[in-house]
Design a protein around this motif. Sequence first.
Motif, PDB file in Angstrom:
ATOM      1  N   PRO A  98       0.810  -1.215   0.000  1.00 27.90           N
ATOM      2  CA  PRO A  98       0.000   0.000   0.000  1.00 27.90           C
ATOM      3  C   PRO A  98       0.847   1.271   0.000  1.00 27.90           C
ATOM      4  CG  PRO A  98       0.124  -0.856   2.221  1.00 27.90           C
ATOM      5  CD  PRO A  98       0.876  -1.832   1.339  1.00 27.90           C
ATOM      6  N   VAL A  99       2.133   1.151  -0.334  1.00 28.94           N
ATOM      7  CA  VAL A  99       3.044   2.302  -0.311  1.00 28.94           C
ATOM      8  C   VAL A  99       3.746   2.416  -1.660  1.00 28.94           C
ATOM      9  CG1 VAL A  99       3.443   2.057   2.180  1.00 28.94           C
ATOM     10  CG2 VAL A  99       5.007   0.947   0.575  1.00 28.94           C
ATOM     11  N   THR A 100       4.249   3.598  -1.940  1.00 27.75           N
ATOM     12  CA  THR A 100       5.063   3.820  -3.136  1.00 27.75           C
ATOM     13  C   THR A 100       6.525   3.695  -2.747  1.00 27.75           C
ATOM     14  OG1 THR A 100       3.418   5.319  -4.075  1.00 27.75           O
ATOM     15  CG2 THR A 100       5.647   5.440  -4.973  1.00 27.75           C
ATOM     16  N   LEU A 101       7.242   2.800  -3.413  1.00 33.08           N
ATOM     17  CA  LEU A 101       8.638   2.565  -3.064  1.00 33.08           C
ATOM     18  C   LEU A 101       9.485   3.783  -3.428  1.00 33.08           C
ATOM     19  CD1 LEU A 101       9.105  -1.150  -4.220  1.00 33.08           C
ATOM     20  CD2 LEU A 101       8.218  -0.260  -2.054  1.00 33.08           C
ATOM     21  N   THR A 102      10.412   4.125  -2.562  1.00 30.23           N
ATOM     22  CA  THR A 102      11.303   5.256  -2.797  1.00 30.23           C
ATOM     23  C   THR A 102      12.528   4.805  -3.586  1.00 30.23           C
ATOM     24  OG1 THR A 102      12.572   4.898  -0.775  1.00 30.23           O
ATOM     25  CG2 THR A 102      10.562   6.222  -0.580  1.00 30.23           C
ATOM     26  N   PRO A 103      13.290   5.736  -4.157  1.00 29.96           N
ATOM     27  CA  PRO A 103      14.513   5.368  -4.885  1.00 29.96           C
ATOM     28  C   PRO A 103      15.534   4.638  -4.026  1.00 29.96           C
ATOM     29  CG  PRO A 103      13.854   7.619  -5.400  1.00 29.96           C
ATOM     30  CD  PRO A 103      12.993   7.183  -4.268  1.00 29.96           C
ATOM     31  N   GLN A 104      15.386   4.732  -2.712  1.00 23.44           N
ATOM     32  CA  GLN A 104      16.272   4.032  -1.791  1.00 23.44           C
ATOM     33  C   GLN A 104      16.109   2.512  -1.893  1.00 23.44           C
ATOM     34  OE1 GLN A 104      15.404   5.320   2.145  1.00 23.44           O
ATOM     35  NE2 GLN A 104      17.269   4.525   3.080  1.00 23.44           N
ATOM     36  N   VAL A 105      14.948   2.071  -2.389  1.00 22.81           N
ATOM     37  CA  VAL A 105      14.627   0.648  -2.508  1.00 22.81           C
ATOM     38  C   VAL A 105      14.840   0.195  -3.954  1.00 22.81           C
ATOM     39  CG1 VAL A 105      12.854  -1.116  -2.236  1.00 22.81           C
ATOM     40  CG2 VAL A 105      12.917   0.841  -0.667  1.00 22.81           C
ATOM     41  N   GLU A 106      15.610  -0.878  -4.131  1.00 23.12           N
ATOM     42  CA  GLU A 106      15.871  -1.422  -5.457  1.00 23.12           C
ATOM     43  C   GLU A 106      15.303  -2.834  -5.551  1.00 23.12           C
ATOM     44  OE1 GLU A 106      19.656  -2.952  -8.152  1.00 23.12           O
ATOM     45  OE2 GLU A 106      19.978  -1.362  -6.680  1.00 23.12           O
ATOM     46  N   ILE A 107      14.506  -3.090  -6.600  1.00 22.49           N
ATOM     47  CA  ILE A 107      13.901  -4.405  -6.796  1.00 22.49           C
ATOM     48  C   ILE A 107      14.786  -5.268  -7.699  1.00 22.49           C
ATOM     49  CG2 ILE A 107      11.911  -5.664  -7.687  1.00 22.49           C
ATOM     50  CD1 ILE A 107      10.197  -3.221  -7.088  1.00 22.49           C
ATOM     51  N   VAL A 108      15.097  -6.456  -7.227  1.00 21.30           N
ATOM     52  CA  VAL A 108      15.849  -7.438  -8.004  1.00 21.30           C
ATOM     53  C   VAL A 108      14.887  -8.579  -8.321  1.00 21.30           C
ATOM     54  CG1 VAL A 108      17.888  -8.909  -8.080  1.00 21.30           C
ATOM     55  CG2 VAL A 108      17.934  -6.797  -6.737  1.00 21.30           C
ATOM     56  N   SER A 109      14.678  -8.867  -9.592  1.00 15.19           N
ATOM     57  CA  SER A 109      13.657  -9.844  -9.970  1.00 15.19           C
ATOM     58  C   SER A 109      14.113 -11.282  -9.744  1.00 15.19           C
ATOM     59  CB  SER A 109      13.257  -9.663 -11.431  1.00 15.19           C
ATOM     60  OG  SER A 109      12.226 -10.588 -11.758  1.00 15.19           O
ATOM     61  N   VAL A 110      13.197 -12.075  -9.178  1.00 13.17           N
ATOM     62  CA  VAL A 110      13.429 -13.513  -9.020  1.00 13.17           C
ATOM     63  C   VAL A 110      12.617 -14.306 -10.035  1.00 13.17           C
ATOM     64  CG1 VAL A 110      14.150 -13.488  -6.609  1.00 13.17           C
ATOM     65  CG2 VAL A 110      11.703 -13.530  -7.167  1.00 13.17           C
ATOM     66  N   ALA A 111      12.048 -13.612 -11.037  1.00 15.84           N
ATOM     67  CA  ALA A 111      11.264 -14.296 -12.066  1.00 15.84           C
ATOM     68  C   ALA A 111      12.063 -15.394 -12.776  1.00 15.84           C
ATOM     69  CB  ALA A 111      10.722 -13.281 -13.074  1.00 15.84           C
ATOM     70  N   PRO A 112      13.342 -15.150 -13.154  1.00 15.11           N
ATOM     71  CA  PRO A 112      14.102 -16.233 -13.790  1.00 15.11           C
ATOM     72  C   PRO A 112      14.270 -17.455 -12.890  1.00 15.11           C
ATOM     73  CG  PRO A 112      15.149 -14.118 -14.195  1.00 15.11           C
ATOM     74  CD  PRO A 112      14.092 -13.878 -13.160  1.00 15.11           C
ATOM     75  N   LEU A 113      14.396 -17.230 -11.579  1.00 16.37           N
ATOM     76  CA  LEU A 113      14.547 -18.346 -10.645  1.00 16.37           C
ATOM     77  C   LEU A 113      13.259 -19.166 -10.574  1.00 16.37           C
ATOM     78  CD1 LEU A 113      16.517 -19.653  -8.672  1.00 16.37           C
ATOM     79  CD2 LEU A 113      15.704 -18.096  -6.904  1.00 16.37           C
ATOM     80  N   PHE A 114      12.121 -18.486 -10.459  1.00 18.65           N
ATOM     81  CA  PHE A 114      10.843 -19.202 -10.457  1.00 18.65           C
ATOM     82  C   PHE A 114      10.597 -19.862 -11.811  1.00 18.65           C
ATOM     83  CE2 PHE A 114       9.693 -16.656  -6.681  1.00 18.65           C
ATOM     84  CZ  PHE A 114       9.126 -17.653  -5.902  1.00 18.65           C
ATOM     85  N   GLY A 115      10.934 -19.144 -12.878  1.00 21.46           N
ATOM     86  CA  GLY A 115      10.741 -19.700 -14.207  1.00 21.46           C
ATOM     87  C   GLY A 115      11.534 -20.974 -14.420  1.00 21.46           C
ATOM     88  N   GLU A 116      12.792 -20.966 -13.977  1.00 19.70           N
ATOM     89  CA  GLU A 116      13.634 -22.156 -14.126  1.00 19.70           C
ATOM     90  C   GLU A 116      13.113 -23.298 -13.259  1.00 19.70           C
ATOM     91  OE1 GLU A 116      16.610 -24.506 -15.721  1.00 19.70           O
ATOM     92  OE2 GLU A 116      15.778 -22.578 -16.357  1.00 19.70           O
ATOM     93  N   ALA A 117      12.625 -22.971 -12.056  1.00 15.16           N
ATOM     94  CA  ALA A 117      12.053 -24.004 -11.189  1.00 15.16           C
ATOM     95  C   ALA A 117      10.829 -24.635 -11.843  1.00 15.16           C
ATOM     96  CB  ALA A 117      11.689 -23.413  -9.832  1.00 15.16           C
ATOM     97  N   ILE A 118       9.960 -23.795 -12.415  1.00 13.99           N
ATOM     98  CA  ILE A 118       8.766 -24.308 -13.088  1.00 13.99           C
ATOM     99  C   ILE A 118       9.159 -25.174 -14.285  1.00 13.99           C
ATOM    100  CG2 ILE A 118       6.787 -23.613 -14.498  1.00 13.99           C
ATOM    101  CD1 ILE A 118       6.459 -21.208 -12.599  1.00 13.99           C
ATOM    102  N   ARG A 119      10.136 -24.719 -15.063  1.00 13.86           N
ATOM    103  CA  ARG A 119      10.573 -25.488 -16.226  1.00 13.86           C
ATOM    104  C   ARG A 119      11.091 -26.856 -15.817  1.00 13.86           C
ATOM    105  NH1 ARG A 119      14.693 -27.187 -18.979  1.00 13.86           N
ATOM    106  NH2 ARG A 119      16.219 -26.429 -17.456  1.00 13.86           N
ATOM    107  N   ARG A 120      11.900 -26.885 -14.753  1.00 17.48           N
ATOM    108  CA  ARG A 120      12.480 -28.151 -14.303  1.00 17.48           C
ATOM    109  C   ARG A 120      11.420 -29.073 -13.698  1.00 17.48           C
ATOM    110  NH1 ARG A 120      17.960 -28.708 -13.704  1.00 17.48           N
ATOM    111  NH2 ARG A 120      19.170 -27.010 -14.649  1.00 17.48           N
ATOM    112  N   ILE A 121      10.491 -28.502 -12.934  1.00 17.65           N
ATOM    113  CA  ILE A 121       9.402 -29.317 -12.383  1.00 17.65           C
ATOM    114  C   ILE A 121       8.571 -29.906 -13.516  1.00 17.65           C
ATOM    115  CG2 ILE A 121       7.231 -29.200 -11.098  1.00 17.65           C
ATOM    116  CD1 ILE A 121       8.620 -27.041  -9.321  1.00 17.65           C
ATOM    117  N   HIS A 122       8.278 -29.075 -14.487  1.00 15.52           N
ATOM    118  CA  HIS A 122       7.440 -29.516 -15.611  1.00 15.52           C
ATOM    119  C   HIS A 122       8.116 -30.620 -16.425  1.00 15.52           C
ATOM    120  CE1 HIS A 122       4.104 -29.003 -18.392  1.00 15.52           C
ATOM    121  NE2 HIS A 122       4.961 -29.048 -19.395  1.00 15.52           N
TER     122      HIS A 122
END
Length: 315
Positions: free
Chosen positions: A280-304
């Motif tokens: 419910p907040v707007t992230l400030t420039p002090q906060v940096e998002i690092v995506s874990v989408a490739p990690l989940f994607g690789e897990a899904i691929r391997r499970i599949h």
Amino acid sequence: MSADDMLIFPGSGSPKLTKHICTYLGVTPGECEVLRFSEGNLFVRILENVRGRHVYIVQSTAFPANDNFMELLFWIDAFKRASAASVTAVVPFFSYAKGDKKDEPRVSIRARVCADAIEAAGADRIVVMDLHAPQIQGFFKIPVDDLYALPVLCDRVKQMNLDNLIVVAPDSGFAKKARKYARYLGVSMAVGDKERVAHDEHAHIVEIIGDVEGKTALIVDDFTISAGTLVEVAGQLLVRGAKEVYAAVTHGVFARGAMERLADSPIRRLLITDTVETQPVTLTPQVEIVSVAPLFGEAIRRIHNRESISVLFPR
């Protein structure tokens, strides 16, 4: 198993992460919709055929935690009733993981209740990230894959070229995981001595165990809500001679007031992942998002593909 059998659907708690996971896998997100009625009821509907397909529903359970958790159950039930071959619940942030034990009289073991509900709804497997209490895996009778954000966060830390780094666990409970961060980065570690006396999401840092003088401190944790612990640990680190303070946290949950607290703190940058996107907040420039989408994607691929996912876990 053919990739044509795979369908990945976004819950309303994780639409952006789902899109990025699908981009990694080269597939199109499944079509679905959620309706919210005036009295608060949820209605989920699958908009394409899933009969005989292997379905992955991506849904974090935060903001609003209860609505998103109930939506997850409805999705699982809908897919099973639509004759999906299997349903894997991908829950990047499992919000009730703190309720893993009966540590005082007359309280619920909330994580166990959630685990039972997910199984009763019909899930065949669950994929999560950095469970607050790893023993929750034992609450399930279905397979559980608890992924670690550590390699993703640590690789970003390495890119920052921080000088004379030391990893800091905010409390003794996270010391074991913090040691893995330190080992991955090849640095030493320190531990905060935290005391929590109530259920008000606030804790008091009593002491810092370890030599941090003249060093760049990196506080690591699995999640933060108010940012109170991070800020207090950062202050104590500076008092004890730390040169600079950074932080890396898997789940940036962030209730109201957290951004203001961070802005007034000595933390130069806070790294989080994209497991939570409904804050419910707007992230400030002090906060940096690092995506874990490739990690989940690789897990899904391997499970599949029925391949081992052990290679995704840091040694």
